[in-house]
Design a protein around this motif. Sequence first.
Motif, PDB file in Angstrom:
ATOM      1  N   ASP A 131      -1.940   5.803   5.293  1.00  0.00           N
ATOM      2  CA  ASP A 131      -1.762   4.807   4.243  1.00  0.00           C
ATOM      3  C   ASP A 131      -3.012   4.686   3.390  1.00  0.00           C
ATOM      4  O   ASP A 131      -4.136   4.857   3.887  1.00  0.00           O
ATOM      5  N   LEU A 132      -2.800   4.373   2.105  1.00  0.00           N
ATOM      6  CA  LEU A 132      -3.880   4.039   1.182  1.00  0.00           C
ATOM      7  C   LEU A 132      -3.642   2.630   0.661  1.00  0.00           C
ATOM      8  O   LEU A 132      -2.596   2.346   0.080  1.00  0.00           O
ATOM      9  N   TYR A 155       0.849  -1.180   0.000  1.00  0.00           N
ATOM     10  CA  TYR A 155       0.000   0.000   0.000  1.00  0.00           C
ATOM     11  C   TYR A 155       0.885   1.230   0.000  1.00  0.00           C
ATOM     12  O   TYR A 155       2.090   1.145   0.226  1.00  0.00           O
ATOM     13  N   VAL A 195      -6.201  14.177   1.232  1.00  0.00           N
ATOM     14  CA  VAL A 195      -6.125  12.804   0.753  1.00  0.00           C
ATOM     15  C   VAL A 195      -6.137  12.811  -0.773  1.00  0.00           C
ATOM     16  O   VAL A 195      -5.249  12.261  -1.413  1.00  0.00           O
ATOM     17  N   ILE A 228      -7.438   3.125  -4.118  1.00  0.00           N
ATOM     18  CA  ILE A 228      -8.341   4.259  -4.319  1.00  0.00           C
ATOM     19  C   ILE A 228      -8.962   4.138  -5.702  1.00  0.00           C
ATOM     20  O   ILE A 228      -8.282   3.804  -6.673  1.00  0.00           O
ATOM     21  N   TRP A 265      -7.872   0.614   9.608  1.00  0.00           N
ATOM     22  CA  TRP A 265      -8.249   0.609   8.196  1.00  0.00           C
ATOM     23  C   TRP A 265      -9.746   0.806   8.068  1.00  0.00           C
ATOM     24  O   TRP A 265     -10.531   0.124   8.722  1.00  0.00           O
ATOM     25  N   TYR A 308     -12.988  13.257   9.324  1.00  0.00           N
ATOM     26  CA  TYR A 308     -12.702  13.476   7.923  1.00  0.00           C
ATOM     27  C   TYR A 308     -13.529  14.676   7.460  1.00  0.00           C
ATOM     28  O   TYR A 308     -14.548  15.008   8.046  1.00  0.00           O
ATOM     29  N   ILE A 329      -8.441   3.310   3.647  1.00  0.00           N
ATOM     30  CA  ILE A 329      -7.505   4.293   4.186  1.00  0.00           C
ATOM     31  C   ILE A 329      -7.267   4.044   5.671  1.00  0.00           C
ATOM     32  O   ILE A 329      -8.150   3.589   6.393  1.00  0.00           O
ATOM     33  N   ARG A 330      -6.048   4.328   6.088  1.00  0.00           N
ATOM     34  CA  ARG A 330      -5.702   4.337   7.509  1.00  0.00           C
ATOM     35  C   ARG A 330      -5.002   5.659   7.798  1.00  0.00           C
ATOM     36  O   ARG A 330      -4.038   6.013   7.128  1.00  0.00           O
ATOM     37  N   VAL A 331      -5.475   6.371   8.789  1.00  0.00           N
ATOM     38  CA  VAL A 331      -4.947   7.694   9.106  1.00  0.00           C
ATOM     39  C   VAL A 331      -4.208   7.635  10.438  1.00  0.00           C
ATOM     40  O   VAL A 331      -4.707   7.062  11.405  1.00  0.00           O
ATOM     41  N   MET A 335     -12.037   4.689  -1.142  1.00  0.00           N
ATOM     42  CA  MET A 335     -10.677   4.248  -0.830  1.00  0.00           C
ATOM     43  C   MET A 335     -10.688   3.424   0.443  1.00  0.00           C
ATOM     44  O   MET A 335     -11.613   3.512   1.258  1.00  0.00           O
TER      45      MET A 335
END
Length: 237
Positions: A176-177, A26, A68, A180, A114, A91, A55-57, A53
């Motif tokens: 992390d992505l 990723y 993003v 997407i 995630w 978000y 996503i983990r922030v 997507m």
Amino acid sequence: MKRMAILGTVAAMTAGSGALAQNSSYAHFGATSDTIRVNGNTVFPGLDWTYEMRIRVTPDSYTGLGLVVCEQQNAVEAKLVSISPTAVQSYMTRDVGCGTDTTTQFTPNTLDVWRHLAWVRAGSVIRLYMDGAVTSEWRTDQNCAGNHPLSTMSIGMTRMNVACCPSPAVPSFLGDLDWIRISASARYTVDFTPPYECDVSSDASTQLLLKFNEPAGTATLVDESPNHFVCDVGVPV
């Protein structure tokens, strides 16, 4: 020209949560200057769209606004998904066009976990989904946000497309992505079961699809959409 090792095949275990990425590869955005430039015209033929997507922030993203993805014509006309500095663990999406700015926020526990995030417009209704459940819904009459022949797209840090004068960079989110996909259609209109990466494919409405399965240190990513955009790692718009 700046290059960054933004991609890597890394451990899929999420720090502190036990959640798993759907693939061992990723994209990691570890600095506010990390960016991916999408080379090509991202104009949608209609008004509907889906930005989705996995996503983990990281907690560091909440120290300030972190982009993003941004698809925009200029500094006052854009569609974007970002991390908001105005509320902890939130978000923010913006539909900016024709002089208006529509924003929504939601605040579930999102740190180091995630999540599947989907931002969908279906006609005049825009919805924000987290893990397949709608969290916000509102109506809009705007029809020009980012939808212009001169529009550009970037993931992570971006520089607004302002012809008259230099524009400061808007920093990347930190995290992390896993993948997407951006589509010129409303893929979801009710609550749904989020897809796995192996189920995410390209069709006629797909504008961009990145799965980040390239080898570590890759400078150009593979776009699986019909557009086959060249996506440069570490090159800001």
